[in-house]
Design a protein around this motif. Structure first.
Motif, PDB file in Angstrom:
ATOM      1  N   SER A   1       0.827  -1.203   0.000  1.00 19.21           N
ATOM      2  CA  SER A   1       0.000   0.000   0.000  1.00 19.21           C
ATOM      3  C   SER A   1       0.862   1.254   0.000  1.00 19.21           C
ATOM      4  CB  SER A   1      -0.917  -0.001   1.237  1.00 19.21           C
ATOM      5  OG  SER A   1      -1.756  -1.140   1.201  1.00 19.21           O
ATOM      6  N   VAL A   2       2.013   1.152   0.638  1.00 24.57           N
ATOM      7  CA  VAL A   2       2.877   2.340   0.715  1.00 24.57           C
ATOM      8  C   VAL A   2       3.410   2.714  -0.664  1.00 24.57           C
ATOM      9  CG1 VAL A   2       5.017   3.237   1.685  1.00 24.57           C
ATOM     10  CG2 VAL A   2       3.492   1.855   3.094  1.00 24.57           C
ATOM     11  N   ILE A   3       3.671   1.734  -1.509  1.00 24.63           N
ATOM     12  CA  ILE A   3       4.291   2.022  -2.815  1.00 24.63           C
ATOM     13  C   ILE A   3       3.373   1.590  -3.943  1.00 24.63           C
ATOM     14  CG2 ILE A   3       6.650   1.856  -1.949  1.00 24.63           C
ATOM     15  CD1 ILE A   3       6.699  -1.012  -2.877  1.00 24.63           C
ATOM     16  N   ARG A   4       2.089   1.774  -3.758  1.00 24.51           N
ATOM     17  CA  ARG A   4       1.151   1.246  -4.748  1.00 24.51           C
ATOM     18  C   ARG A   4       1.273   1.930  -6.104  1.00 24.51           C
ATOM     19  NH1 ARG A   4      -4.736   1.952  -2.886  1.00 24.51           N
ATOM     20  NH2 ARG A   4      -5.073   1.337  -5.058  1.00 24.51           N
ATOM     21  N   ASP A   5       1.826   3.118  -6.188  1.00 22.17           N
ATOM     22  CA  ASP A   5       1.976   3.789  -7.482  1.00 22.17           C
ATOM     23  C   ASP A   5       3.308   3.454  -8.171  1.00 22.17           C
ATOM     24  OD1 ASP A   5      -0.460   4.972  -7.180  1.00 22.17           O
ATOM     25  OD2 ASP A   5       0.364   6.740  -6.163  1.00 22.17           O
ATOM     26  N   SER A   6       4.115   2.687  -7.504  1.00 25.56           N
ATOM     27  CA  SER A   6       5.402   2.338  -8.127  1.00 25.56           C
ATOM     28  C   SER A   6       5.183   1.323  -9.246  1.00 25.56           C
ATOM     29  CB  SER A   6       6.352   1.760  -7.061  1.00 25.56           C
ATOM     30  OG  SER A   6       7.523   1.314  -7.676  1.00 25.56           O
ATOM     31  N   LYS A   7       5.765   1.600 -10.382  1.00 30.44           N
ATOM     32  CA  LYS A   7       5.600   0.682 -11.513  1.00 30.44           C
ATOM     33  C   LYS A   7       6.319  -0.627 -11.279  1.00 30.44           C
ATOM     34  CE  LYS A   7       5.001   4.283 -15.031  1.00 30.44           C
ATOM     35  NZ  LYS A   7       5.498   4.832 -16.307  1.00 30.44           N
ATOM     36  N   SER A   8       7.356  -0.600 -10.473  1.00 32.06           N
ATOM     37  CA  SER A   8       8.134  -1.828 -10.264  1.00 32.06           C
ATOM     38  C   SER A   8       7.376  -2.856  -9.454  1.00 32.06           C
ATOM     39  CB  SER A   8       9.452  -1.491  -9.557  1.00 32.06           C
ATOM     40  OG  SER A   8       9.197  -0.943  -8.277  1.00 32.06           O
ATOM     41  N   THR A   9       6.283  -2.452  -8.742  1.00 34.09           N
ATOM     42  CA  THR A   9       5.516  -3.415  -7.954  1.00 34.09           C
ATOM     43  C   THR A   9       4.263  -3.860  -8.674  1.00 34.09           C
ATOM     44  OG1 THR A   9       4.379  -1.605  -6.827  1.00 34.09           O
ATOM     45  CG2 THR A   9       6.401  -2.458  -5.818  1.00 34.09           C
ATOM     46  N   ARG A  10       4.093  -3.485  -9.902  1.00 33.23           N
ATOM     47  CA  ARG A  10       2.939  -3.925 -10.674  1.00 33.23           C
ATOM     48  C   ARG A  10       3.310  -5.109 -11.558  1.00 33.23           C
ATOM     49  NH1 ARG A  10      -0.525   1.310 -12.727  1.00 33.23           N
ATOM     50  NH2 ARG A  10      -0.644   2.384 -10.720  1.00 33.23           N
ATOM     51  N   PHE A  11       2.283  -5.875 -11.865  1.00 32.50           N
ATOM     52  CA  PHE A  11       2.497  -7.024 -12.745  1.00 32.50           C
ATOM     53  C   PHE A  11       2.777  -6.545 -14.165  1.00 32.50           C
ATOM     54  CE2 PHE A  11      -0.270  -9.130  -9.509  1.00 32.50           C
ATOM     55  CZ  PHE A  11       0.683 -10.003  -9.035  1.00 32.50           C
ATOM     56  N   PRO A  12       3.580  -7.262 -14.910  1.00 39.08           N
ATOM     57  CA  PRO A  12       3.858  -6.862 -16.303  1.00 39.08           C
ATOM     58  C   PRO A  12       2.660  -7.150 -17.201  1.00 39.08           C
ATOM     59  CG  PRO A  12       4.956  -8.925 -15.798  1.00 39.08           C
ATOM     60  CD  PRO A  12       4.353  -8.454 -14.498  1.00 39.08           C
ATOM     61  N   HIS A  13       2.699  -6.556 -18.379  1.00 32.70           N
ATOM     62  CA  HIS A  13       1.658  -6.805 -19.363  1.00 32.70           C
ATOM     63  C   HIS A  13       1.711  -8.265 -19.792  1.00 32.70           C
ATOM     64  CE1 HIS A  13       0.383  -2.639 -19.862  1.00 32.70           C
ATOM     65  NE2 HIS A  13       1.672  -2.278 -19.850  1.00 32.70           N
ATOM     66  N   GLY A  14       0.534  -8.868 -19.932  1.00 33.35           N
ATOM     67  CA  GLY A  14       0.463 -10.263 -20.334  1.00 33.35           C
ATOM     68  C   GLY A  14       0.538 -11.236 -19.182  1.00 33.35           C
ATOM     69  N   PHE A  15       0.732 -10.735 -17.981  1.00 26.23           N
ATOM     70  CA  PHE A  15       0.882 -11.637 -16.836  1.00 26.23           C
ATOM     71  C   PHE A  15      -0.434 -12.352 -16.519  1.00 26.23           C
ATOM     72  CE2 PHE A  15       0.433 -12.280 -12.247  1.00 26.23           C
ATOM     73  CZ  PHE A  15       1.467 -13.177 -12.028  1.00 26.23           C
ATOM     74  N   MET A  16      -1.552 -11.664 -16.640  1.00 28.53           N
ATOM     75  CA  MET A  16      -2.825 -12.252 -16.250  1.00 28.53           C
ATOM     76  C   MET A  16      -3.143 -13.485 -17.088  1.00 28.53           C
ATOM     77  SD  MET A  16      -3.512 -10.439 -13.749  1.00 28.53           S
ATOM     78  CE  MET A  16      -2.889  -8.914 -13.062  1.00 28.53           C
ATOM     79  N   ALA A  17      -2.841 -13.458 -18.364  1.00 34.35           N
ATOM     80  CA  ALA A  17      -3.116 -14.608 -19.230  1.00 34.35           C
ATOM     81  C   ALA A  17      -2.245 -15.801 -18.827  1.00 34.35           C
ATOM     82  CB  ALA A  17      -2.882 -14.238 -20.683  1.00 34.35           C
ATOM     83  N   GLU A  18      -0.974 -15.536 -18.514  1.00 32.10           N
ATOM     84  CA  GLU A  18      -0.092 -16.614 -18.096  1.00 32.10           C
ATOM     85  C   GLU A  18      -0.519 -17.191 -16.758  1.00 32.10           C
ATOM     86  OE1 GLU A  18       2.103 -18.020 -19.898  1.00 32.10           O
ATOM     87  OE2 GLU A  18       1.876 -16.603 -21.553  1.00 32.10           O
ATOM     88  N   LEU A  19      -0.955 -16.324 -15.820  1.00 28.47           N
ATOM     89  CA  LEU A  19      -1.429 -16.814 -14.523  1.00 28.47           C
ATOM     90  C   LEU A  19      -2.684 -17.663 -14.706  1.00 28.47           C
ATOM     91  CD1 LEU A  19      -1.109 -16.795 -11.463  1.00 28.47           C
ATOM     92  CD2 LEU A  19      -2.511 -14.725 -11.393  1.00 28.47           C
ATOM     93  N   ASP A  20      -3.541 -17.283 -15.614  1.00 29.74           N
ATOM     94  CA  ASP A  20      -4.738 -18.075 -15.914  1.00 29.74           C
ATOM     95  C   ASP A  20      -4.343 -19.490 -16.360  1.00 29.74           C
ATOM     96  OD1 ASP A  20      -7.164 -19.079 -16.652  1.00 29.74           O
ATOM     97  OD2 ASP A  20      -7.773 -17.348 -17.846  1.00 29.74           O
ATOM     98  N   ASN A  21      -3.324 -19.568 -17.227  1.00 27.41           N
ATOM     99  CA  ASN A  21      -2.877 -20.891 -17.702  1.00 27.41           C
ATOM    100  C   ASN A  21      -2.278 -21.730 -16.573  1.00 27.41           C
ATOM    101  OD1 ASN A  21      -3.627 -20.173 -20.303  1.00 27.41           O
ATOM    102  ND2 ASN A  21      -1.586 -19.387 -20.821  1.00 27.41           N
ATOM    103  N   ARG A  22      -1.536 -21.088 -15.668  1.00 28.86           N
ATOM    104  CA  ARG A  22      -0.921 -21.831 -14.569  1.00 28.86           C
ATOM    105  C   ARG A  22      -1.982 -22.364 -13.612  1.00 28.86           C
ATOM    106  NH1 ARG A  22       4.652 -21.196 -13.806  1.00 28.86           N
ATOM    107  NH2 ARG A  22       4.364 -22.702 -12.100  1.00 28.86           N
ATOM    108  N   ILE A  23      -2.991 -21.549 -13.283  1.00 28.05           N
ATOM    109  CA  ILE A  23      -4.057 -22.016 -12.370  1.00 28.05           C
ATOM    110  C   ILE A  23      -4.837 -23.154 -13.017  1.00 28.05           C
ATOM    111  CG2 ILE A  23      -6.154 -21.313 -11.168  1.00 28.05           C
ATOM    112  CD1 ILE A  23      -4.977 -18.517 -10.928  1.00 28.05           C
ATOM    113  N   THR A  24      -5.083 -23.028 -14.327  1.00 32.91           N
ATOM    114  CA  THR A  24      -5.765 -24.117 -15.042  1.00 32.91           C
ATOM    115  C   THR A  24      -4.929 -25.394 -14.989  1.00 32.91           C
ATOM    116  OG1 THR A  24      -6.766 -22.478 -16.515  1.00 32.91           O
ATOM    117  CG2 THR A  24      -6.787 -24.778 -17.232  1.00 32.91           C
TER     118      THR A  24
END
Length: 1368
Positions: free
Chosen positions: A88-111
């Motif tokens: 929460s302290v660094i929520r605007d930092s770009k380095s703590t955000r997921f990269p583009h395309g990560f959500m699709a890969e995470l979907d495949n791993r959970i599947t």
């Protein structure tokens, strides 16, 4: 390979020397009581140990349930809100955000987790899959998914998962049960682990190190309270409670005794028999009996009796003390192990107490065994100590011995001779395991490395037996080697097994579990700590194995010449690494030398057998069927066998001091050489009896094979001669080939000329110089080179024979070239003598028409002459001769003519010992000139040419035709070969265009070799039968069977052909040269165009000298303009075809013709008679020398850049050119001055020549002392200056050198010839000319006589000889 000296190094070992003392070996030891040990005896004692192992192993236990009341579980969970604070302290930092395309890969791993494809095992739990399935439904919601892909915040994703996991895991739980909270922490941690793994797999962690770090920290915090999340209430079907272990009673059944089963298999005893033996002896074979054995053994050990090892069994007292010191703690621990397995034994015997057993760093074997036996899955140990034991009642010394001192069997479990019994059990176990095809290698223990010799079960049995019987470790190793030795000698095991056994003995055991070398007793590898019996047995084992290995090595080496010989490496490896490197091994050098000699003899016999097999395989039984092919095949088989053996033993050529290859070649190469000699001789005898010839190629093939074998023979046996001289036996094939070549070569030359159209073949628009020849000359030299290469490729190894071959080939090549030159010159002469269109037209005219045409031409004074139309093929022929000269010079260098001549000269016998034979003599006749010939034409002149013939009217030579001249000069040379005196007839003919040629005159000369024994040239003025005389220069040279002679003759033939062809070309131009440089042309120019000689002469006589004006430089130049144009027109035609060097040669010849023509304008030829030719006036002389300078510049042809494009300067400024220049200084001198100058020059020349002759002791006549006039001296033919011999013409280098020397000699030796020629035009000098002629005759005669005397002295050793000196 180890040397023989190093193999016997064991003889110097101090330890072994001490053992060699007989009194030391004869002392009584504990092992000297020998008796026959049966299989049954060894079986019963091994069975006792196996049974005792069963008794001492830990009792099996089973679980028994005891109910117990449940206890509350106190757990704490991690606050999710606290974990989210960092994000929460660094929520605007770009380095703590997921990269583009990560959500699709995470979907495949959970599947993948739900489908069971995830590789991490923690995701395979059903509860984890259920939690992830609930989250996946929410994660796939379009609105949530869109929001996550836009913001990509970590805390949002984790909070959603935490919320769904909490809802799912608290389902069905009571409000008071909070155990599910820790399960939520665990599932969230697994979710974070899946996120981190996804980031890592796609290399997203490198750009987001802070995100990776915070995820790892959160996962660690969530797993802080991770434990077995299953409550105790879930145990025992939910009833709760605990489980306890209780011992299982002994069954005394063999099936429960692993080592007993091993004994049953090893000794081949049935299961029932073993069971009966156990049942009948179990009351005796007890733990108490084992304990009593140990107490008895310890008592005997302390008393130093022969019931155990004692000090007499060791060579050193320190060794005994070390062994004894290691035995006492081992015995104590074994006793304690027995007591722990049966605590009642400690209570049954009163006595003092012993401390509780705790393994320390004492004996590794017991520590390791205790550790291994404490593991539930290991049942191989005899005892285990893991509980405190009350041993207060144990006393090892309070009971009497079981037997007296004479009791043979004081023990129950220990046999009377433990060492012998151990060997018997070892032999049985090894025999059984070696017969087991499915044998697996044993595992390495603290005592033994992994080995395939013994199975794991056998190794455990032997370990227990040796432990219970107190057999030391070094004794076990020696006994093991002894059993291996026995089985190897009985051929029950192979070399690999023997090598493995040695490695087993040498290598220290490796503790695989800790990957390190296990600790072993220092006495194991220190042989000074061994017993005497083990030490001696080890030496005996090595000696026995050495003898056995040598026998096997002998048998294997006898097969080394087979196509597939058995390998020697394993035997030599065992000998080198296990026998010779062992300090206990001892062998005397004499024994090894004896084996080496026996091996050599065996290999020699085997090599002889192998050669006989090759002989019978490759040589037919019937002698009439023998051919060179069979000898070649036998040789190839011998070479192939030698090469195979050499390759086989390339790395190790010597085995035990014996070289199989050397023995083979020493046996088969001399045998083959002797057999080849006899076979070849027999084959040639059979062919001769049948009047047949063995094919030449077969002889060449055989020679190459024999030479290769001789080379191998020389390399292998440098001090031994080959059986026969190959070259002497097979040289006949080379001579036959040379004879065949000689018979065919002329035909090859004629065919090459016949098929040649003599045109230039070039791919370039303008042919290069090396392309301006035709194919015939290339073909014949290809034939020459192939003939030479055929002999060269044989690599003939006899220098003298090779030199003789090349000598004969050079003669053959010379004959071929001579025939080629003859054919080319005939064709060239025919083409050059063809009639021009004008001559053909004139041939059709009548005699009256010819007279009218002649008068008409004379009245019109026609000076214009058309250039001769040289045919291209004619000029190509001249190029061919030049190309042939260059190729012959190259061939002379490749053949190395001088080296061949030197070899023949070196081997030539002395002159006095040489056999007389019929010699050939080569007479070189130079037709120089003629004087005062008869006029045969209506113009008062003749067109003379000379024909030489023998007394049988056979034409020998013919010169060219000199037109319109009564004092012609031919300067042509021919060679005549004869074996004795020969009369030649010289006839001068007048050439006529029509009708028969007129005879001008005849003369004759006898060529007698005895008159030319000094080999010096002679000049003869021969009077014609009509009028006039002919000058011939004759020299003789003995035709020798010498390669330099033959090459020189070939070169001279080519050069003369080239010179004659060049002269024929220049003759076509010489008529116009004579016309333009004649006295008539000179008078015409001075009379300014008046062409009638009478009128011109009248005006010149009547006009005052002061009034007459000389011609200008332009007039002089214009007078030669027609000649220059004529030259240019002809040169343009020749330049298109001739090479540059040939063009220069033609121009040089024309320059000589120009110089001769100008010389004839100035002075008459040299003679002792006055001449009718009048001298020129000063004005005429000036014009002539201006002409000479203009012609010099024209032939030199310097371009604008000052570069000469014509004849080189050194050629233009020839001695003749310098004579003409000098003539200008004497031309108008008075007669008296000329006579005085001539006398002084003659005296100076004579004095200089005499000084040089005395200084250098020259044998040849001085230069310029030959007869130059006529008279009696001309008839005698006195020697003149040295001539160009064949030996000086053997290559282009010698020819250039001779030419340069001649030029230098002419320049350095001025004479008075030019003055004498001027005096011929002075009538008052007639008397001096005759006196000067007689003076030269006397000097020449004296010089010739002195030379003959010197040559006779040098050739005959101080006396005159009647034979001609032979040329070497």
């Amino acid at each position: 390979m180890a040397s023989l000296s190093t193999r016997s190094r064991g003889t110097g070992n101090k330890r072994l020397n001490s053992l060699q003392q007989s009194d030391r070996l004869q002392r009584q030891s504990s092992y000297t009581r020998k008796r026959q040990i049966t299989s049954q005896d060894s079986y019963l004692y091994a069975l006792r140990v196996a049974f005792l192992t069963y008794l001492l192993q830990p009792r099996q236990k089973r679980l028994q349930h005891v109910a117990a009341a449940p206890r509350p579980i106190n757990r704490s969970t991690t606050s999710m809100a606290d974990l989210m604070k960092d994000f929460s302290v660094i929520r605007d930092s770009k380095s703590t955000r997921f990269p583009h395309g990560f959500m699709a890969e995470l979907d495949n791993r959970i599947t993948g987790v739900l489908m069971g494809k995830e590789k991490m095992p923690e995701f395979s739990e059903a509860l984890v899959k259920r939690t992830f399935a609930v989250f996946l439904n929410v994660f796939k919601a379009p609105q949530f998914r869109k929001s996550m892909e836009k913001d990509r915040r970590v805390e949002d994703l984790l909070l959603i998962f935490f919320s769904n996991a909490t809802k799912e895991l608290q389902k069905g739980k009571s409000p008071t049960d909070d155990s599910w909270k820790l399960m939520v922490d665990r599932h969230v941690a697994l979710f974070i682990r899946l996120i981190s793994s996804t980031l890592k797999d796609h290399d997203w962690t490198r750009d987001r190190p802070e995100l990776t770090s915070r995820l790892a920290t959160m996962e660690k915090k969530l797993l802080m309270h991770d434990q077995d999340l299953s409550a105790e209430s879930q145990r025992n079907g939910g009833a709760g409670g605990t489980s306890i272990e209780v011992e299982v009673p002994r069954s005394y059944e063999v099936k429960d005794m692993p080592l007993v089963l091993v004994v049953s298999r090893v000794f081949g005893v049935s299961y029932q028999q073993v069971q009966d033996d156990i049942n009948s002896h179990k009351d005796v074979w007890t733990e108490r009996a084992a304990l009593q054995d140990l107490k008895t053994y310890q008592t005997y050990l302390s008393l130093n009796t022969k019931k155990t090892l004692n000090s007499d069994d060791f060579d050193l007292e320190d060794a005994y003390e070390m062994w004894k010191k290691s035995e006492i703690p081992d015995l104590s621990q074994m006793v304690l192990a027995i007591v722990q397995s049966n605590p009642e034994l400690a209570k049954s015997t009163p006595g003092g107490s012993l401390p509780q057993f705790k393994p320390t760093g004492g004996s590794t074997e017991y520590q390791d065994m205790s550790r291994k036996m404490s593991e539930p899955e290991n049942n191989g140990s005899s005892y285990v100590i893991d509980q405190p034991v009350d041993m207060s009642g144990l006393n090892l010394r309070d009971e009497p011995l079981r037997g007296s001192a004479d009791d043979e069997d004081p023990y129950v479990f220990i046999p009377p001779d433990p060492r012998a019994y151990y060997r018997a059990v070892l032999k049985e176990a090894l025999t059984y395991d070696l017969q087991d095809a499915g044998l697996q290698p044993s595992e390495a223990t603290s005592e033994t490395p992994s080995i395939k010799l013994l199975s794991k079960q056998s190794a455990e049995l032997l370990n227990e037996v040796a432990l219970r019987w107190r057999v030391p470790q070094f004794s076990r190793l020696v006994l093991f080697l002894d059993v291996i030795r026995e089985k190897y000698e009985a051929q029950e095991i192979d070399l690999d097994t023997l090598d493995a056994a040695f490695n087993y003995v040498k290598e220290q055991p490796v503790d695989k579990k800790h990957n390190r070398m296990s600790h072993v007793s220092p006495a194991l590898f220190d042989r000074t700590k061994w017993t005497v019996a083990d030490y001696a047995l080890n030496g005996t084992i090595l000696s026995s194995l050495h003898a056995c290995l040598l026998r096997e090595l002998f048998e294997v080496l006898l097969q080394c010449y087979e196509a597939k010989a058995p390998p020697l490496g394993p035997i030599m490896y065992v000998l080198e690494h296990h026998i010779y490197e062992d300090s206990l091994f001892s062998a005397t050098p004499e024994e090894l030398d004896q084996f080496m000699e026996s091996l050599k003899e065996g290999l020699k016999l085997r090599a002889a057998d192998v050669y006989r097999e090759l002989l019978s395989k490759n040589i037919p039984d019937t002698k009439e069927e023998w051919e060179f092919f069979h000898v070649i095949q036998l040789g190839k088989a011998v070479v192939k066998l030698s090469e195979r053996i050499q390759k086989r033993y390339r790395k190790n050529p010597e085995i035990m001091g014996v070289n199989p290859l050397m023995i083979l070649v020493e046996e088969i190469l001399p045998s083959y050489a002797a057999d080849a000699r006899d076979l070849v001789a027999r084959i040639m005898d059979v062919a001769q009896e049948k009047h047949e010839d063995v094919p030449i190629q077969d002889g060449f093939d055989l020679y190459k094979e024999l030479v290769e074998i001789r080379r191998i023979h020389a390399d292998a046996l440098p001090g031994r001669q080959f059986a026969f001289h190959i070259e002497g036996l097979l040289q006949d094939f080379v001579w036959r080939w040379i004879e065949m070549t000689d018979a065919s070569l002329v035909g090859w030359v004629e065919n090459a000329v016949k098929q040649d159209n003599f045109s230039v073949i070039s791919e370039n628009p303008v042919a290069m110089d090396d392309e301006r020849h035709s194919v015939s000359v290339v073909d014949i030299f290809r034939s020459f080179n192939q003939s030479i290469e055929q002999i060269v490729n044989l690599n003939w190894d006899d220098d003298l024979q090779y030199a003789k071959f090349m000598t004969t080939m050079s003669k053959t090549i010379g004959v071929g070239l001579s025939r080629y030159c003859e054919l080319i010159e005939q064709m060239f002469s025919k083409e050059m003598d063809r009639l021009t269109p004008e001559q053909e037209a004139a041939a059709q005219q009548s005699r009256q028409d010819k007279w009218m045409q002649m008068v008409k031409d004379g009245w019109s004074n026609r000076e214009k002459m058309e250039p001769f139309q040289f045919l291209q093929e004619s000029l190509v022929k001249l190029n061919n001769i030049e190309y042939a000269t260059l190729r012959l010079d190259k061939l002379e260098r490749e053949v190395n003519v001088d080296a061949c001549a030197e070899v023949i000269q070196k081997h030539a016998p002395p002159v006095a010992q040489r056999a007389r034979r019929s010699d050939n003599y080569v007479f070189t006749i130079k037709i120089i000139e003629a004087e005062d010939l008869k006029a045969c034409d209506i113009n008062g002149l003749s067109d003379p040419y000379v024909v030489l013939g023998d007394e049988y009217q056979k034409r020998l030579a013919k010169t060219r035709t000199i037109y319109a001249n009564l004092n012609p000069r031919w300067d042509e040379t021919i060679d005549i070969t004869t074996q004795g005196p020969l009369n030649i007839i010289a006839t001068i003919w007048d050439w006529d265009t029509l009708g028969d040629h007129d005879c001008v005159g005849r003369t004759s000369l006898k060529l007698d070799p005895s008159h030319f024994r000094d080999f010096m040239p002679r000049e003869y003025w021969l009077d014609l039968d009509t009028q006039g005389r002919l000058l011939l220069r004759v020299s003789m040279e003995g035709e020798r069977d010498d390669i330099q002679f033959y090459f020189g003759k070939a070169f001279r033939t080519l050069k003369r052909t080239e010179r004659d062809m060049t002269r024929k070309i220049t003759d076509k131009l010489s008529a116009y040269i004579h016309h333009c440089l004649s006295r008539q042309a000179l008078r015409n120019m001075l009379s300014r165009g008046i062409t009638m000689s009478s009128i011109s002469s009248y005006f010149q006589k009547t006009r005052p000298q002061s009034v007459a004006t000389g011609p200008t430089q332009r007039d002089v130049t214009n007078a030669l303009e027609p000649l220059f144009n004529y030259f240019n027109d002809n040169f343009a035609i020749m330049k298109e075809t001739l090479t540059d060097s040939a063009m220069v040669m033609v121009m040089t010849r024309l320059w000589k013709e120009v110089l001769a023509t100008i010389e004839s304008l100035l002075v008459p030829p040299l003679s002792d008679k006055p001449s009718q030719q009048r001298p020129l006036t000063q004005q005429e002389l000036d014009v002539v020398f201006k002409w000479l300078q203009l012609l010099f510049d024209f032939f030199h042809a310097v371009d604008e850049d000052g570069v000469s494009c014509g004849v080189p300067m050194d050629i233009l400024k020839s001695p003749k050119y310098h004579e003409l220049q000098n003539l200008n200084f004497f031309y108008f001198e008075t007669t008296e001055n000329l006579v005085r100058t001539s006398e002084s020059m003659a005296a100076a020349t004579a004095q200089r020549q005499q000084a040089e002759q005395a200084k250098m002791n020259r044998l040849s006549a001085p230069a310029a002392m030959g007869h130059q006039f006529g008279g009696a001296a001309g008839l005698l033919g006195l020697p003149t200056r040295k001539h160009k011999t064949i030996m000086l013409s053997r290559n282009l280098g010698t020819m250039r050198k001779a030419k340069e020397e001649k030029r230098k000699e002419a320049q350095a030796d001025p004479n008075d010839d030019i003055i004498l020629r001027i005096l011929r035009m002075r009538p008052e000098a007639e008397r001096y000319l005759k006196e000067r002629s007689r003076q030269k005759e006397r000097l020449a005669a004296a010089a010739a006589a002195e030379m003959i005397v010197r040559q006779s002295l040098n050739a005959g050793g101080g006396r005159m000889t009647g034979t001609l000196p032979r040329m070497r």
